[in-house]
Structure formats: structure tokens, C-alpha cells
Design an enzyme around this catalytic site. Structure first.
Site, PDB file in Angstrom:
ATOM      1  N   GLY A  10      12.740  88.375  43.446  1.00  0.00           N
ATOM      2  CA  GLY A  10      12.007  89.599  43.777  1.00  0.00           C
ATOM      3  C   GLY A  10      11.014  89.970  42.683  1.00  0.00           C
ATOM      4  N   ASP A  31      19.327  84.561  45.396  1.00  0.00           N
ATOM      5  CA  ASP A  31      18.604  85.482  46.285  1.00  0.00           C
ATOM      6  C   ASP A  31      18.800  85.032  47.736  1.00  0.00           C
ATOM      7  OD1 ASP A  31      15.926  87.439  45.349  1.00  0.00           O
ATOM      8  OD2 ASP A  31      16.315  87.120  47.480  1.00  0.00           O
ATOM      9  N   SER A 124      17.833 103.511  38.701  1.00  0.00           N
ATOM     10  CA  SER A 124      16.514 104.110  38.902  1.00  0.00           C
ATOM     11  C   SER A 124      16.509 105.542  38.391  1.00  0.00           C
ATOM     12  CB  SER A 124      16.226 104.114  40.407  1.00  0.00           C
ATOM     13  OG  SER A 124      15.133 104.944  40.711  1.00  0.00           O
ATOM     14  N   TYR A 148      19.067 105.825  49.602  1.00  0.00           N
ATOM     15  CA  TYR A 148      18.749 104.833  48.564  1.00  0.00           C
ATOM     16  C   TYR A 148      19.227 105.337  47.205  1.00  0.00           C
ATOM     17  CZ  TYR A 148      16.033 102.542  44.912  1.00  0.00           C
ATOM     18  OH  TYR A 148      15.668 101.904  43.752  1.00  0.00           O
ATOM     19  N   LYS A 152      22.305 104.023  44.327  1.00  0.00           N
ATOM     20  CA  LYS A 152      22.148 103.790  42.879  1.00  0.00           C
ATOM     21  C   LYS A 152      23.185 104.602  42.107  1.00  0.00           C
ATOM     22  CE  LYS A 152      18.922 100.864  43.100  1.00  0.00           C
ATOM     23  NZ  LYS A 152      19.222  99.488  42.789  1.00  0.00           N
ATOM     24  N   ASN A 197       4.660 101.484  50.514  1.00  0.00           N
ATOM     25  CA  ASN A 197       5.156 102.865  50.392  1.00  0.00           C
ATOM     26  C   ASN A 197       4.778 103.460  49.044  1.00  0.00           C
ATOM     27  OD1 ASN A 197       6.782 102.787  52.803  1.00  0.00           O
ATOM     28  ND2 ASN A 197       8.156 101.419  51.682  1.00  0.00           N
ATOM     29  N   ARG A 230       3.798 110.620  37.097  1.00  0.00           N
ATOM     30  CA  ARG A 230       4.928 109.684  36.959  1.00  0.00           C
ATOM     31  C   ARG A 230       4.776 108.856  35.689  1.00  0.00           C
ATOM     32  NH1 ARG A 230       5.967 112.486  40.526  1.00  0.00           N
ATOM     33  NH2 ARG A 230       6.792 112.044  42.612  1.00  0.00           N
ATOM     34  N   ASP A 294       9.097 114.551  47.272  1.00  0.00           N
ATOM     35  CA  ASP A 294       8.441 114.234  45.996  1.00  0.00           C
ATOM     36  C   ASP A 294       8.590 115.371  44.990  1.00  0.00           C
ATOM     37  OD1 ASP A 294       7.578 111.724  46.544  1.00  0.00           O
ATOM     38  OD2 ASP A 294       5.477 112.251  46.901  1.00  0.00           O
TER      39      ASP A 294
HETATM   40  P1  NAD Z   1      12.470  93.378  45.380  1.00  0.00           P
HETATM   41  O1  NAD Z   1      12.755  93.745  46.789  1.00  0.00           O
HETATM   42  O2  NAD Z   1      11.165  92.745  45.064  1.00  0.00           O
HETATM   43  O3  NAD Z   1      13.633  92.431  44.814  1.00  0.00           O
HETATM   44  C1  NAD Z   1      14.954  92.495  45.262  1.00  0.00           C
HETATM   45  C2  NAD Z   1      15.398  91.064  45.578  1.00  0.00           C
HETATM   46  O4  NAD Z   1      16.754  91.117  46.020  1.00  0.00           O
HETATM   47  C3  NAD Z   1      14.582  90.441  46.724  1.00  0.00           C
HETATM   48  O5  NAD Z   1      14.127  89.161  46.326  1.00  0.00           O
HETATM   49  C4  NAD Z   1      15.578  90.337  47.891  1.00  0.00           C
HETATM   50  O6  NAD Z   1      15.322  89.214  48.692  1.00  0.00           O
HETATM   51  C5  NAD Z   1      16.906  90.262  47.147  1.00  0.00           C
HETATM   52  N1  NAD Z   1      18.060  90.773  47.901  1.00  0.00           N
HETATM   53  C6  NAD Z   1      18.185  91.965  48.536  1.00  0.00           C
HETATM   54  N2  NAD Z   1      19.389  92.062  49.110  1.00  0.00           N
HETATM   55  C7  NAD Z   1      20.064  90.913  48.817  1.00  0.00           C
HETATM   56  C8  NAD Z   1      21.348  90.413  49.119  1.00  0.00           C
HETATM   57  N3  NAD Z   1      22.189  91.099  49.892  1.00  0.00           N
HETATM   58  N4  NAD Z   1      21.720  89.206  48.630  1.00  0.00           N
HETATM   59  C9  NAD Z   1      20.863  88.481  47.855  1.00  0.00           C
HETATM   60  N5  NAD Z   1      19.627  88.887  47.558  1.00  0.00           N
HETATM   61  C10 NAD Z   1      19.229  90.097  48.032  1.00  0.00           C
HETATM   62  O7  NAD Z   1      12.670  94.707  44.512  1.00  0.00           O
HETATM   63  P2  NAD Z   1      12.345  94.979  42.987  1.00  0.00           P
HETATM   64  O8  NAD Z   1      11.224  95.939  42.948  1.00  0.00           O
HETATM   65  O9  NAD Z   1      12.250  93.718  42.258  1.00  0.00           O
HETATM   66  O10 NAD Z   1      13.655  95.786  42.575  1.00  0.00           O
HETATM   67  C11 NAD Z   1      14.763  95.132  41.991  1.00  0.00           C
HETATM   68  C12 NAD Z   1      15.858  96.162  41.780  1.00  0.00           C
HETATM   69  O11 NAD Z   1      15.367  97.229  40.975  1.00  0.00           O
HETATM   70  C13 NAD Z   1      16.365  96.806  43.077  1.00  0.00           C
HETATM   71  O12 NAD Z   1      17.760  96.972  42.976  1.00  0.00           O
HETATM   72  C14 NAD Z   1      15.666  98.140  43.095  1.00  0.00           C
HETATM   73  O13 NAD Z   1      16.393  99.109  43.801  1.00  0.00           O
HETATM   74  C15 NAD Z   1      15.603  98.468  41.615  1.00  0.00           C
HETATM   75  N6  NAD Z   1      14.528  99.400  41.284  1.00  0.00           N
HETATM   76  C16 NAD Z   1      13.236  99.086  41.627  1.00  0.00           C
HETATM   77  C17 NAD Z   1      12.213  99.980  41.331  1.00  0.00           C
HETATM   78  C18 NAD Z   1      10.790  99.668  41.720  1.00  0.00           C
HETATM   79  O14 NAD Z   1       9.958 100.567  41.690  1.00  0.00           O
HETATM   80  N7  NAD Z   1      10.440  98.433  42.066  1.00  0.00           N
HETATM   81  C19 NAD Z   1      12.504 101.189  40.674  1.00  0.00           C
HETATM   82  C20 NAD Z   1      13.819 101.458  40.319  1.00  0.00           C
HETATM   83  C21 NAD Z   1      14.830 100.555  40.631  1.00  0.00           C
HETATM   84  C1  UD1 Z   2       9.533 106.176  44.691  1.00  0.00           C
HETATM   85  C2  UD1 Z   2      10.861 106.664  45.173  1.00  0.00           C
HETATM   86  C3  UD1 Z   2      11.922 106.352  44.125  1.00  0.00           C
HETATM   87  C4  UD1 Z   2      11.948 104.851  43.858  1.00  0.00           C
HETATM   88  C5  UD1 Z   2      10.563 104.389  43.449  1.00  0.00           C
HETATM   89  C6  UD1 Z   2      10.498 102.899  43.336  1.00  0.00           C
HETATM   90  C7  UD1 Z   2      10.413 108.527  46.674  1.00  0.00           C
HETATM   91  C8  UD1 Z   2      10.504 109.998  46.875  1.00  0.00           C
HETATM   92  N1  UD1 Z   2      10.776 108.087  45.473  1.00  0.00           N
HETATM   93  O1  UD1 Z   2       9.215 106.827  43.463  1.00  0.00           O
HETATM   94  O2  UD1 Z   2      13.180 106.772  44.581  1.00  0.00           O
HETATM   95  O3  UD1 Z   2      12.869 104.551  42.815  1.00  0.00           O
HETATM   96  O4  UD1 Z   2       9.597 104.785  44.452  1.00  0.00           O
HETATM   97  O5  UD1 Z   2      10.695 102.283  44.565  1.00  0.00           O
HETATM   98  O6  UD1 Z   2      10.030 107.783  47.560  1.00  0.00           O
HETATM   99  N2  UD1 Z   2       1.620 108.720  46.131  1.00  0.00           N
HETATM  100  C9  UD1 Z   2       0.435 109.033  46.775  1.00  0.00           C
HETATM  101  N3  UD1 Z   2       0.015 108.228  47.790  1.00  0.00           N
HETATM  102  C10 UD1 Z   2       0.704 107.109  48.183  1.00  0.00           C
HETATM  103  C11 UD1 Z   2       1.925 106.795  47.514  1.00  0.00           C
HETATM  104  C12 UD1 Z   2       2.352 107.632  46.506  1.00  0.00           C
HETATM  105  O7  UD1 Z   2      -0.228 110.027  46.447  1.00  0.00           O
HETATM  106  O8  UD1 Z   2       0.269 106.409  49.120  1.00  0.00           O
HETATM  107  C13 UD1 Z   2       2.045 109.553  44.983  1.00  0.00           C
HETATM  108  C14 UD1 Z   2       3.422 110.169  45.124  1.00  0.00           C
HETATM  109  O9  UD1 Z   2       3.347 111.429  45.735  1.00  0.00           O
HETATM  110  C15 UD1 Z   2       3.870 110.229  43.643  1.00  0.00           C
HETATM  111  C16 UD1 Z   2       3.196 109.018  43.012  1.00  0.00           C
HETATM  112  O10 UD1 Z   2       2.111 108.687  43.877  1.00  0.00           O
HETATM  113  O11 UD1 Z   2       3.359 111.394  43.049  1.00  0.00           O
HETATM  114  C17 UD1 Z   2       4.112 107.820  42.858  1.00  0.00           C
HETATM  115  O12 UD1 Z   2       4.701 107.512  44.128  1.00  0.00           O
HETATM  116  P1  UD1 Z   2       5.545 106.175  44.368  1.00  0.00           P
HETATM  117  O13 UD1 Z   2       4.793 105.017  43.857  1.00  0.00           O
HETATM  118  O14 UD1 Z   2       5.962 106.165  45.803  1.00  0.00           O
HETATM  119  O15 UD1 Z   2       6.802 106.356  43.401  1.00  0.00           O
HETATM  120  P2  UD1 Z   2       7.857 107.565  43.310  1.00  0.00           P
HETATM  121  O16 UD1 Z   2       7.710 108.527  44.396  1.00  0.00           O
HETATM  122  O17 UD1 Z   2       7.786 108.086  41.915  1.00  0.00           O
END
Ligand code: NAD
Ligand code: UD1
Length: 332
Positions: A10, A31, A124, A148, A152, A197, A230, A294
Site C-alpha cells: 500500500g 498483502d 491515526s 474507521y 483504530k 476522498n 492540518r 471535519d
Molecule cells: P493503503 O490502502 O494504501 O494500504 C493498505 C494496504 O493494506 C493495501 O495494500 C491493502 O491491499 C492492504 N490490506 C487491506 N486489508 C487487508 C487484509 N485484510 N489483508 C491483507 N492486506 C490488506 O493505505 P495507507 O494509506 O498505506 O495506510 C496504511 C495504514 O495506515 C492503514 O492502516 C491506515 O488506516 C493507516 N493510516 C493511514 C493514513 C493516511 O492518510 N493514508 C492516516 C492515518 C492512518
Molecule cells: C481524513 C479523515 C481521517 C483519516 C485521514 C487519512 C475525515 C473526517 N478524516 O483526515 O480520519 O485518518 O483522512 O485517511 O475524513 N478538504 C477539502 N476538499 C477535499 C478534501 C479535503 O477542502 O476535496 C479539506 C478538509 O476539509 C480538511 C483538509 O482538506 O480540512 C484535509 O482533508 P483530508 O485530506 O480528507 O484529511 P482529514 O480530514 O484531515
């Protein structure tokens, strides 16, 4: 160290695989490709000059996990695998509880049975809920507003119970703020399926002409320019935090949470303007309604990561946007 990375293909897992391998660790990626694909392995091979070990499987499959753990006998597991879309978790809570919580319990059982008792978990900043003060330190009260976030928080609690039951366990919960950017090669990065998103991938696609305009979710927050603030962190800084956490886990026992953030907040408009500089042209945006759930502002106190891990974010917002844009151009 020999380290298994669940969710290793991922976004964050693949960058951490690079940082760990380049720091001399042996990594094994695990994965089920539910949100990634095998082309990441080719790209990792191009970056590293060798193909990292990979095992396909699901963290809910205990037999498969035990097989992999017994074959490689890693010293520690970095647990990224999970579903992460907040909106989707509200629509499909059972899928999130099954994948994230049941999957983690299955992984922990397999680890316990094979005598592997060091885990680094992808948590997170969402576990802090509505900030009661800023910057957010690890002692800030915890609360969640969606399934979600609940997965966590519950996984953090499960890990804490496990450590209380057996003093040999080490569980390090890394609370990520907003990871963005990409590896400097432009070969790996964040490429969500469908309409993104999160802000950065959306801005990147508008910059690339694939989407028309960024929707800015509200400009009436109590922030300097009215848009949400953020703590954006370069994914390679985050990856380095995992390398240091793995080193720390060699002597650490018990449960601990550590923030990984820069300590600096940027607004939505700051991000759009920084990205305009990176891509060299204006990015269309329009102000829309606030997104439900938010918060106005959210940034980390990263002091604990510095004290315990010697870790500090190094990349600037300019670096994050430049590297994101390089990757975006490669994945057209
Ligand atoms: P991602 O979706 O790119 O990576 C997650 C990986 O896990 C993917 O490759 C997916 O195929 C694999 N996966 C999911 N479910 C599985 C399962 N049941 N068995 C085996 N593999 C599985 O996401 P990411 O952005 O790399 O995030 C990694 C971790 O960090 C996640 O747990 C996510 O919740 C956490 N996290 C991400 C963010 C963010 O903004 N990206 C923020 C806070 C926490
Ligand atoms: C979101 C999640 C958080 C998660 C994180 C990583 C929510 C409420 N929170 O964080 O739980 O850990 O993603 O996956 O979904 N924004 C815009 N336009 C857009 C998208 C976002 O204005 O199209 C703004 C949002 O209002 C925020 C900022 O950009 O102020 C960041 O948003 P985003 O990237 O989605 O992250 P978080 O909301 O901080």
C-alpha cells in the site's frame, strides 16, 4: 532486523519498505491487494535494485499468516493492513470491523503462537476526535466519530490489553497525522481508486487535468484564512519514523503511542497554492459547504517521537508537493 510488513504494497507500506531496506533491514511484504496491486513490486525492484520478498494473503487468514511467520521468522511486524476510507466505514461498518479489528486479532494470535511479540501499528490522529487543545500530544483525551476511527482506537486498546497480559510484548502505536507526497523517484505514491476522498490526491488530479476543480470544504472556520488546517507530513518522513520505531522496539516493552507529525499546520488554500508552484500552473477551486465531521484545525506535538526515537520531520511542504506532482505525472 527481519521485519514483516502487513499491507506492505500500500501507500505507506511501500515507502516504509524502501526506507527499511535502505537502512539495512530485511523486509517481507504481506498483502491481499484489496487496495494495491502487484506492479508496486516491480517499482520497488527498480528503486531498490532487488525484489523484496512478498507473500500474498489476508490478515484474517490465521493459517496463512502462521505459515508466513514460521517460514520467515521476523523479529517484528509493522501492521499497515486495513481499510481506511472514513465515508465508506460509515456505509459499511461491519466490513471495517471485520477487516481491521478481526484481522488484527487474527494477526496477534498468529504472532503469539509463533512467539513474535513486537508490533508497530498504523494508528491515526483521528483517535483524538475534536481537539480540546493544540498541539495534540499523546495525553490528549481520545474519542472517535466514525467506524474507521473506532477501529483504530479499539485496536490500540486491544494492544494495550495484550501488553498488560504478557510483559514480553512490545506494541508501538504510531499516530499518523496527514501523510502526503511520494518517493523522490516518482515510481511509488498514492493513487486512490475512483474519486479521491482526501485533499492531496484530489488537488493532484485537478492539477493533472483529470478533475475540474478542488472543492474547498468551508472557508468560515476559525483559522487564519477560514479553511481547515492540518499537519501534512511527507510519506518518506513517516517511513523513517517506522525505521526508528523498529529499532526502538528492540529494547522497548509494553504499550506506547507516538505521534508522527511535523508540528506545523497548513490550510487548504496553503496546500492549493503550494501545489500551484509545484506544477507551474493555477489550480481551479471553489468554496463549498463544510464536510460533516471535519474539525477546524489539527496539528501534532511531535516531541515524544523526538525524545524516544530521535525522529523529526525533515521535508517541507514544497518537497511534499513536488514529489506528489512527479508521481502524479508518472501515473497518468
Ligand atoms: P493503503 O490502502 O494504501 O494500504 C493498505 C494496504 O493494506 C493495501 O495494500 C491493502 O491491499 C492492504 N490490506 C487491506 N486489508 C487487508 C487484509 N485484510 N489483508 C491483507 N492486506 C490488506 O493505505 P495507507 O494509506 O498505506 O495506510 C496504511 C495504514 O495506515 C492503514 O492502516 C491506515 O488506516 C493507516 N493510516 C493511514 C493514513 C493516511 O492518510 N493514508 C492516516 C492515518 C492512518
Ligand atoms: C481524513 C479523515 C481521517 C483519516 C485521514 C487519512 C475525515 C473526517 N478524516 O483526515 O480520519 O485518518 O483522512 O485517511 O475524513 N478538504 C477539502 N476538499 C477535499 C478534501 C479535503 O477542502 O476535496 C479539506 C478538509 O476539509 C480538511 C483538509 O482538506 O480540512 C484535509 O482533508 P483530508 O485530506 O480528507 O484529511 P482529514 O480530514 O484531515
Amino acid at each position: 532486523m527481519k521485519i514483516l510488513l502487513t499491507g506492505g504494497t500500500g501507500f505507506i507500506g511501500s515507502h516504509t519498505a524502501v526506507a527499511m531496506a535502505q537502512s539495512g533491514h530485511e523486509v517481507i511484504l504481506f498483502d491481499n491487494f484489496c487496495n494495491s496491486d502487484c506492479s508496486v513490486l516491480d517499482r520497488l525492484q527498480s528503486i531498490l535494485g532487488f525484489r523484496p520478498a512478498f507473500e500474498e494473503g489476508d490478515i484474517r487468514d490465521e493459517k496463512r499468516l502462521k505459515e508466513v511467520l514460521q517460514t520467515y521468522r521476523p523479529e517484528a511486524v509493522v501492521h499497515f493492513a486495513g481499510l481506511k476510507a472514513v465515508g465508506e466505514s460509515v456505509q459499511k461498518p461491519l466490513e471495517y470491523y471485520d477487516n481491521n479489528i478481526c484481522g488484527t486479532v487474527t494477526l496477534l494470535r498468529a504472532m503469539q503462537q509463533t512467539g513474535i511479540k513486537k508490533i508497530i501499528f498504523s494508528s491515526s490522529a483521528t483517535v483524538y476526535g475534536m481537539p480540546q487543545y493544540l498541539p495534540l500530544d499523546e495525553g490528549h483525551p481520545l474519542s472517535v466519530t466514525n467506524p474507521y476511527g473506532r477501529t483504530k482506537l479499539q485496536i490500540e486498546e486491544i494492544l494495550s490489553d495484550l501488553c498488560a497480559s504478557d510483559p514480553q510484548w512490545s506494541a508501538i502505536c504510531l499516530r499518523y497525522f496527514n501523510p502526503i507526497g511520494a518517493h523522490e523517484s516518482g515510481l511509488i505514491g498514492e493513487n486512490p481508486r475512483g474519486i479521491p476522498n482526501n485533499l492531496l490526491p484530489y488537488v493532484a488530479r485537478v492539477a493533472a487535468g483529470q478533475l475540474q476543480a478542488v472543492q474547498v470544504f468551508g472557508n468560515d472556520y476559525d483559522t487564519p484564512d477560514g479553511t481547515g488546517v492540518r499537519d501534512y507530513i511527507h510519506v518518506m518522513d513517516l517511513a523513517d519514523g517506522h525505521v526508528r520505531a523498529a529499532q526502538y522496539s528492540q529494547t522497548h516493552r509494553g504499550w506506547i503511542a507516538i505521534n508522527l507529525g511535523t508540528g506545523v499546520g497548513y490550510s487548504v488554500l496553503d496546500i492549493i497554492h503550494a501545489y500551484e508552484k509545484a506544477c507551474g500552473h493555477p489550480i481551479a477551486y471553489r468554496i463549498t459547504e463544510r464536510r460533516p465531521g471535519d474539525v477546524a484545525s489539527n496539528w501534532a506535538n511531535p516531541q515524544r517521537a523526538f525524545e524516544l526515537l530521535g525522529w523529526k520531520a525533515r521535508y517541507t511542504l514544497e518537497d511534499m508537493c513536488r514529489d506528489s506532482w512527479r508521481f502524479q505525472q508518472n501515473c497518468r
